[in-house]
Design a protein around this motif. Sequence first.
Motif, PDB file in Angstrom:
ATOM      1  N   ASN A   1       0.826  -1.198   0.000  1.00  0.00           N
ATOM      2  CA  ASN A   1       0.000   0.000   0.000  1.00  0.00           C
ATOM      3  C   ASN A   1       0.870   1.262   0.000  1.00  0.00           C
ATOM      4  OD1 ASN A   1      -2.662   1.150   0.078  1.00  0.00           O
ATOM      5  ND2 ASN A   1      -2.366   1.649   2.227  1.00  0.00           N
ATOM      6  N   GLU A   2       1.882   1.270   0.844  1.00  0.00           N
ATOM      7  CA  GLU A   2       2.764   2.433   0.935  1.00  0.00           C
ATOM      8  C   GLU A   2       3.529   2.673  -0.367  1.00  0.00           C
ATOM      9  OE1 GLU A   2       5.158   1.451   4.297  1.00  0.00           O
ATOM     10  OE2 GLU A   2       3.679   2.175   5.767  1.00  0.00           O
ATOM     11  N   GLN A   3       3.964   1.592  -1.012  1.00  0.00           N
ATOM     12  CA  GLN A   3       4.730   1.737  -2.248  1.00  0.00           C
ATOM     13  C   GLN A   3       3.886   2.310  -3.376  1.00  0.00           C
ATOM     14  OE1 GLN A   3       8.030   1.421  -2.652  1.00  0.00           O
ATOM     15  NE2 GLN A   3       8.046   1.078  -0.426  1.00  0.00           N
ATOM     16  N   PHE A   4       2.670   1.820  -3.524  1.00  0.00           N
ATOM     17  CA  PHE A   4       1.821   2.335  -4.605  1.00  0.00           C
ATOM     18  C   PHE A   4       1.388   3.769  -4.327  1.00  0.00           C
ATOM     19  CE2 PHE A   4       1.434  -2.165  -5.727  1.00  0.00           C
ATOM     20  CZ  PHE A   4       1.630  -2.080  -7.101  1.00  0.00           C
ATOM     21  N   ILE A   5       1.080   4.082  -3.083  1.00  0.00           N
ATOM     22  CA  ILE A   5       0.713   5.462  -2.753  1.00  0.00           C
ATOM     23  C   ILE A   5       1.885   6.402  -3.034  1.00  0.00           C
ATOM     24  CG2 ILE A   5       0.153   7.038  -0.845  1.00  0.00           C
ATOM     25  CD1 ILE A   5      -1.510   4.725   0.363  1.00  0.00           C
ATOM     26  N   ALA A   6       3.083   5.982  -2.660  1.00  0.00           N
ATOM     27  CA  ALA A   6       4.267   6.814  -2.896  1.00  0.00           C
ATOM     28  C   ALA A   6       4.504   7.036  -4.388  1.00  0.00           C
ATOM     29  CB  ALA A   6       5.493   6.166  -2.253  1.00  0.00           C
ATOM     30  N   ALA A   7       4.397   5.965  -5.176  1.00  0.00           N
ATOM     31  CA  ALA A   7       4.636   6.079  -6.622  1.00  0.00           C
ATOM     32  C   ALA A   7       3.592   6.964  -7.283  1.00  0.00           C
ATOM     33  CB  ALA A   7       4.632   4.685  -7.257  1.00  0.00           C
ATOM     34  N   LEU A   8       2.333   6.794  -6.903  1.00  0.00           N
ATOM     35  CA  LEU A   8       1.259   7.573  -7.511  1.00  0.00           C
ATOM     36  C   LEU A   8       1.284   9.021  -7.044  1.00  0.00           C
ATOM     37  CD1 LEU A   8      -1.553   4.881  -7.181  1.00  0.00           C
ATOM     38  CD2 LEU A   8      -0.470   5.638  -9.308  1.00  0.00           C
ATOM     39  N   SER A   9       1.785   9.256  -5.840  1.00  0.00           N
ATOM     40  CA  SER A   9       1.842  10.618  -5.305  1.00  0.00           C
ATOM     41  C   SER A   9       2.964  11.424  -5.924  1.00  0.00           C
ATOM     42  CB  SER A   9       2.034  10.582  -3.781  1.00  0.00           C
ATOM     43  OG  SER A   9       0.954   9.926  -3.147  1.00  0.00           O
ATOM     44  N   SER A  10       4.074  10.774  -6.222  1.00  0.00           N
ATOM     45  CA  SER A  10       5.244  11.499  -6.717  1.00  0.00           C
ATOM     46  C   SER A  10       5.173  11.797  -8.204  1.00  0.00           C
ATOM     47  CB  SER A  10       6.521  10.704  -6.419  1.00  0.00           C
ATOM     48  OG  SER A  10       6.497   9.458  -7.100  1.00  0.00           O
ATOM     49  N   GLY A  11       4.369  11.040  -8.932  1.00  0.00           N
ATOM     50  CA  GLY A  11       4.333  11.204 -10.387  1.00  0.00           C
ATOM     51  C   GLY A  11       3.663  12.468 -10.872  1.00  0.00           C
ATOM     52  N   GLY A  12       2.649  12.957 -10.121  1.00  0.00           N
ATOM     53  CA  GLY A  12       1.971  14.190 -10.506  1.00  0.00           C
ATOM     54  C   GLY A  12       0.812  14.014 -11.465  1.00  0.00           C
ATOM     55  N   GLU A  13       0.482  12.750 -11.842  1.00  0.00           N
ATOM     56  CA  GLU A  13      -0.605  12.530 -12.803  1.00  0.00           C
ATOM     57  C   GLU A  13      -1.913  12.122 -12.130  1.00  0.00           C
ATOM     58  OE1 GLU A  13       2.412  10.743 -13.269  1.00  0.00           O
ATOM     59  OE2 GLU A  13       3.149  12.418 -14.463  1.00  0.00           O
ATOM     60  N   CYS A  14      -1.879  11.925 -10.818  1.00  0.00           N
ATOM     61  CA  CYS A  14      -3.022  11.403 -10.064  1.00  0.00           C
ATOM     62  C   CYS A  14      -3.330  12.371  -8.918  1.00  0.00           C
ATOM     63  CB  CYS A  14      -2.639  10.023  -9.537  1.00  0.00           C
ATOM     64  SG  CYS A  14      -3.779   9.277  -8.387  1.00  0.00           S
ATOM     65  N   CYS A  15      -4.609  12.727  -8.750  1.00  0.00           N
ATOM     66  CA  CYS A  15      -4.970  13.688  -7.696  1.00  0.00           C
ATOM     67  C   CYS A  15      -5.524  13.010  -6.446  1.00  0.00           C
ATOM     68  CB  CYS A  15      -5.961  14.720  -8.216  1.00  0.00           C
ATOM     69  SG  CYS A  15      -7.590  14.069  -8.649  1.00  0.00           S
TER      70      CYS A  15
ATOM     71  N   SER B   1      -0.076  17.805  -8.246  1.00  0.00           N
ATOM     72  CA  SER B   1      -1.109  16.772  -8.358  1.00  0.00           C
ATOM     73  C   SER B   1      -2.538  17.276  -8.177  1.00  0.00           C
ATOM     74  CB  SER B   1      -0.841  15.667  -7.328  1.00  0.00           C
ATOM     75  OG  SER B   1       0.395  15.046  -7.574  1.00  0.00           O
ATOM     76  N   GLN B   2      -2.713  18.415  -7.538  1.00  0.00           N
ATOM     77  CA  GLN B   2      -4.070  18.873  -7.202  1.00  0.00           C
ATOM     78  C   GLN B   2      -4.979  18.961  -8.420  1.00  0.00           C
ATOM     79  OE1 GLN B   2      -4.891  22.290  -4.918  1.00  0.00           O
ATOM     80  NE2 GLN B   2      -4.247  21.368  -2.988  1.00  0.00           N
ATOM     81  N   ASN B   3      -4.440  19.388  -9.528  1.00  0.00           N
ATOM     82  CA  ASN B   3      -5.263  19.541 -10.724  1.00  0.00           C
ATOM     83  C   ASN B   3      -5.001  18.443 -11.760  1.00  0.00           C
ATOM     84  OD1 ASN B   3      -6.612  21.958  -9.888  1.00  0.00           O
ATOM     85  ND2 ASN B   3      -4.700  23.063 -10.264  1.00  0.00           N
ATOM     86  N   ALA B   4      -4.428  17.321 -11.297  1.00  0.00           N
ATOM     87  CA  ALA B   4      -4.192  16.195 -12.201  1.00  0.00           C
ATOM     88  C   ALA B   4      -5.514  15.647 -12.723  1.00  0.00           C
ATOM     89  CB  ALA B   4      -3.418  15.095 -11.469  1.00  0.00           C
ATOM     90  N   LYS B   5      -5.474  14.987 -13.880  1.00  0.00           N
ATOM     91  CA  LYS B   5      -6.696  14.543 -14.559  1.00  0.00           C
ATOM     92  C   LYS B   5      -7.235  13.216 -14.033  1.00  0.00           C
ATOM     93  CE  LYS B   5      -5.319  16.542 -19.030  1.00  0.00           C
ATOM     94  NZ  LYS B   5      -4.978  16.187 -20.442  1.00  0.00           N
ATOM     95  N   TYR B   6      -6.388  12.430 -13.356  1.00  0.00           N
ATOM     96  CA  TYR B   6      -6.753  11.050 -13.087  1.00  0.00           C
ATOM     97  C   TYR B   6      -6.860  10.724 -11.605  1.00  0.00           C
ATOM     98  CZ  TYR B   6      -5.653  10.478 -18.019  1.00  0.00           C
ATOM     99  OH  TYR B   6      -5.644  10.600 -19.384  1.00  0.00           O
ATOM    100  N   ILE B   7      -7.641   9.696 -11.320  1.00  0.00           N
ATOM    101  CA  ILE B   7      -7.742   9.089  -9.998  1.00  0.00           C
ATOM    102  C   ILE B   7      -7.473   7.598 -10.155  1.00  0.00           C
ATOM    103  CG2 ILE B   7      -9.341  10.788  -9.036  1.00  0.00           C
ATOM    104  CD1 ILE B   7     -11.600   8.737  -9.639  1.00  0.00           C
ATOM    105  N   VAL B   8      -7.015   6.958  -9.091  1.00  0.00           N
ATOM    106  CA  VAL B   8      -6.684   5.535  -9.146  1.00  0.00           C
ATOM    107  C   VAL B   8      -7.331   4.819  -7.970  1.00  0.00           C
ATOM    108  CG1 VAL B   8      -4.832   3.821  -9.081  1.00  0.00           C
ATOM    109  CG2 VAL B   8      -4.482   5.986 -10.286  1.00  0.00           C
TER     110      VAL B   8
END
Length: 340
Positions: free
Chosen positions: A73-87, A105-112
């Motif tokens: 859980n921590e690894q995926f959250i970290a990867a998705l948070s650092s990329g900037g494509e997921c809000c 990330s605040q105005n990123a287009k995607y959610i996961v």
Amino acid sequence: MTKVKTLGQFIIEKQADFPYSKGELSRLLRDIGIASKIVNREVNKAGLVNILGETGNTNVQGEYVKKLDIFANEQFIAALSSGGECCAIASEENEDIIIIDNAVSQNAKYIVAIDPLDGSSNIDVNVSVGTIFSIYRRTSLSGPGTTEDFLQQGTEQVAAGYVIYGSSTMLVYTTGKGVNGFTLDPSIGEFCLSHPGMKIPKNGKTYSINEGYYIHFPDGVKKFIKYCQDEDSKTNRPYSSRYIGSAVADIHRNLITGGVFIYPTTSLSPKGKLRLLYECNPLSFILEQAEGKASDGFKRILEIQPKSLHQRTPFFIGSADMVEKAEDFMTKYSVVQVKG
């Protein structure tokens, strides 16, 4: 000599399929691929370090949390948070959504939506586990992601996939234009295209269900199991019963060889057990793109309107003919239909 095509190369080649995207979706898929490599490394050495066993806590589902669940859980959250494509992220392990609170990330287009480690009860006994993910375009216009962004029908997914950590590690995903599978080559640390254009056989010889709960199943499911066990040379019955207890592993096998996976309602779980947003919707999107079928026993999974993040649903998925046969039994013998 066959040229090896990596996941990164494949994603870049297919980027033109998304005219509304400027590369964000491609980068998001690559971020997920990178995180899955890290999780794979820890899964493979889990027996050698103090990462096995339970934390003593339970997650929002009331299930005992394994240490490796927390790590994944921590690894995926970290990867998705650092990329900037997921809000924002919805995870099986977290009661509420995780808002990625940074300027990029605040105005990123995607959610996961993600199940970081499906089948984690199998970790301690060295049975295959997996990761399931689902990607949507947000419905809110700007700012931090919201819970409402996640309450979309599965038909609105722009991508979905799973990773299976087994004898070999595979990432299988779709963006709505077919299904492709990539096997991790540990010698170069890259996912390489190994299963292009995956299609599930229209019929199969395997049914996957936890028959230990037989007494609690709806009548339609009991009748279908009996049908699977009957001898009939014209339909190649009886079918084989194969149940691993990890949805990713069972469904991956059926995707390749044909079969049906069922996790129905029971008298103990009257709304079903598997979660709609981050288990059933992404797996259904993948199987439909592979010419399979997925339903709750009466209607298409992807058309169920979610009402909550952790909503559960009964689940029938696999070869189209086998799912339809199970639906026939449900319609004929099960009086109460589950409302999505």
